[in-house]
Design a protein around this motif. Structure first.
Motif, mmCIF file in Angstrom:
data_model
loop_
_atom_site.group_PDB
_atom_site.id
_atom_site.type_symbol
_atom_site.label_atom_id
_atom_site.label_comp_id
_atom_site.label_asym_id
_atom_site.label_seq_id
_atom_site.Cartn_x
_atom_site.Cartn_y
_atom_site.Cartn_z
ATOM 1 N N SER A 143 0.829 -1.225 -0.034
ATOM 2 C CA SER A 143 0.069 0.026 -0.146
ATOM 3 C C SER A 143 0.795 1.038 0.063
ATOM 4 N N ILE A 144 2.000 1.180 0.797
ATOM 5 C CA ILE A 144 2.892 2.338 0.743
ATOM 6 C C ILE A 144 3.621 2.366 -0.684
ATOM 7 N N ASN A 145 4.174 1.221 -1.149
ATOM 8 C CA ASN A 145 4.752 1.430 -2.537
ATOM 9 C C ASN A 145 3.885 1.742 -3.613
ATOM 10 N N ALA A 146 2.531 1.447 -3.564
ATOM 11 C CA ALA A 146 1.642 1.853 -4.531
ATOM 12 C C ALA A 146 1.241 3.218 -4.514
ATOM 13 N N ASN B 267 5.857 4.849 -5.172
ATOM 14 C CA ASN B 267 6.568 4.528 -6.281
ATOM 15 C C ASN B 267 6.040 5.197 -7.601
ATOM 16 N N PRO B 268 4.936 4.860 -8.158
ATOM 17 C CA PRO B 268 4.389 5.421 -9.258
ATOM 18 C C PRO B 268 4.445 6.955 -9.280
ATOM 19 N N LEU B 269 4.174 7.604 -8.167
ATOM 20 C CA LEU B 269 3.994 9.051 -8.103
ATOM 21 C C LEU B 269 5.632 9.668 -8.184
ATOM 22 N N SER C 42 12.581 6.282 -5.165
ATOM 23 C CA SER C 42 12.116 5.058 -5.138
ATOM 24 C C SER C 42 12.657 4.260 -6.148
ATOM 25 N N SER C 43 12.401 2.833 -6.008
ATOM 26 C CA SER C 43 13.269 1.697 -6.985
ATOM 27 C C SER C 43 12.416 2.049 -8.285
ATOM 28 N N TYR D 136 3.562 -5.421 -10.564
ATOM 29 C CA TYR D 136 3.363 -6.278 -9.347
ATOM 30 C C TYR D 136 3.049 -5.228 -8.166
ATOM 31 N N ILE D 137 2.922 -3.969 -8.515
ATOM 32 C CA ILE D 137 2.526 -2.897 -7.567
ATOM 33 C C ILE D 137 1.304 -2.139 -7.751
ATOM 34 N N THR D 138 1.418 -1.307 -8.791
ATOM 35 C CA THR D 138 0.159 -0.574 -9.315
ATOM 36 C C THR D 138 -0.751 -1.737 -10.016
ATOM 37 N N GLY D 139 -0.053 -2.519 -10.756
ATOM 38 C CA GLY D 139 -1.008 -3.442 -11.173
ATOM 39 C C GLY D 139 -1.672 -4.451 -10.288
#
Length: 296
Positions: free
Chosen positions: A184-187, A190-192, A251-252, A267-270
């Protein structure tokens, strides 16, 4: 003493190797073919205090998989299955610990290795690669392990040496909770940060307030639908804390996009999109498409 074989010699995998070696643990690095002719025998790790330490590990290649006693997988999520496919000689007694970002690969690993103990791991340690075999430990965090199949329950004792090396490691019978909370944190972050080409801390600038709020709401609602019991206020506090603690980090996903590498977008936003059901997730959808458009 169990020997730890690390698959995925990226930033976090190498930092984990360094932290384990500092405690006197036996560590092997499972390397790809491209390293066979030019593997450097020493790993240079920059500690949290800024000191350089040379770390000696045992190099291993796929044909030596039968020697592995415990496999820690630090590859990117999309690399997990391909990387493990080449290790069919892995003993069925060897636990496989998945420590990648995102969710969605474990089911395929279970099909590949139906008899091995399969463990999920979540770690919030920070690491950055600064050169060939030069990595920096950028932040200390929590590490959680938990069972993904019945055979894994016998391996809870792995957390004791990990805790000694990492500062924190605990076993959780409900590891999915920790996976969801990290995802939930990565989603959000990361994309932003990848799409806006910014460091994590810049997300707290006023210009990102609206999109941060909208995306946080989307991710929170999807996780709530999946059974997450954390309140929305608690999630927001946790998100802000992570952003503040990693303010100077990239972020990665940002780093992958900047360097032209495939990202863990699927594997994150997807994962958020795949589990949204009928819930509208317009910001997540837009970010997912934009990262795909840029080659991630």
């Amino acid at each position: 003493m169990t020997e730890w074989t690390i698959l995925g010699a990226g930033a976090l995998g190498c930092v984990m190797a360094g932290l384990l070696r500092q405690r006197g643990e036996r560590v092997a690095l499972m390397l790809s073919e491209r390293h066979r002719s030019h593997f450097h025998p020493s790993l240079d790790m920059i500690t949290l205090g800024g000191r350089h330490q040379l770390i000696q590990t045992q190099p291993r290649f796929a044909e030596q998989a039968r020697q592995a006693e415990c496999l820690l997988v630090f590859t990117k999520a999309y690399q997990v299955v391909d990387a493990l496919t080449g290790l069919q000689q892995l003993p069925t007694t060897a636990p496989i610990v998945l420590l990648h970002n995102g969710l969605g690969a474990a089911e395929q690993v279970q099909e590949l290795f139906p008899h091995n103990p399969l463990i999920a791991g979540v770690s919030s340690h920070g690491a950055m690669k600064e050169g060939d075999w030069l990595v920096r430990h950028t932040g200390k965090g929590e590490t959680w392990l938990g069972p993904l199949n019945e055979a894994a329950h016998a391996w809870a004792h792995l957390v004791k040496p990990l805790s000694a090396a990492l500062g924190h490691a605990e076993w959780s019978e409900d590891i999915r909770l920790h996976q969801h909370r990290k995802l939930s944190i990565n989603a959000v972050i990361n994309p932003l940060t990848a799409c806006h080409n910014i460091r994590n801390g810049q997300l707290l600038e006023p210009r990102y307030a609206d999109v941060l709020e909208q995306l946080s709401e989307e991710v929170f609602q999807v996780m709530a639908n999946l059974g997450e019991t954390e309140s929305q206020d608690a999630f927001r506090r946790r998100l802000q804390q992570v952003i503040e603690l990693t303010a100077t980090n990239y972020s990665s996903m940002h780093q992958d996009l900047v360097h032209g590498r495939k990202t863990e977008n699927d594997y994150i936003t997807g994962y958020i999109l795949a589990h949204a059901g009928t819930q509208p997730v317009p910001v997540s959808s837009q970010l997912y498409r934009e990262i795909k458009r840029r080659g991630g």
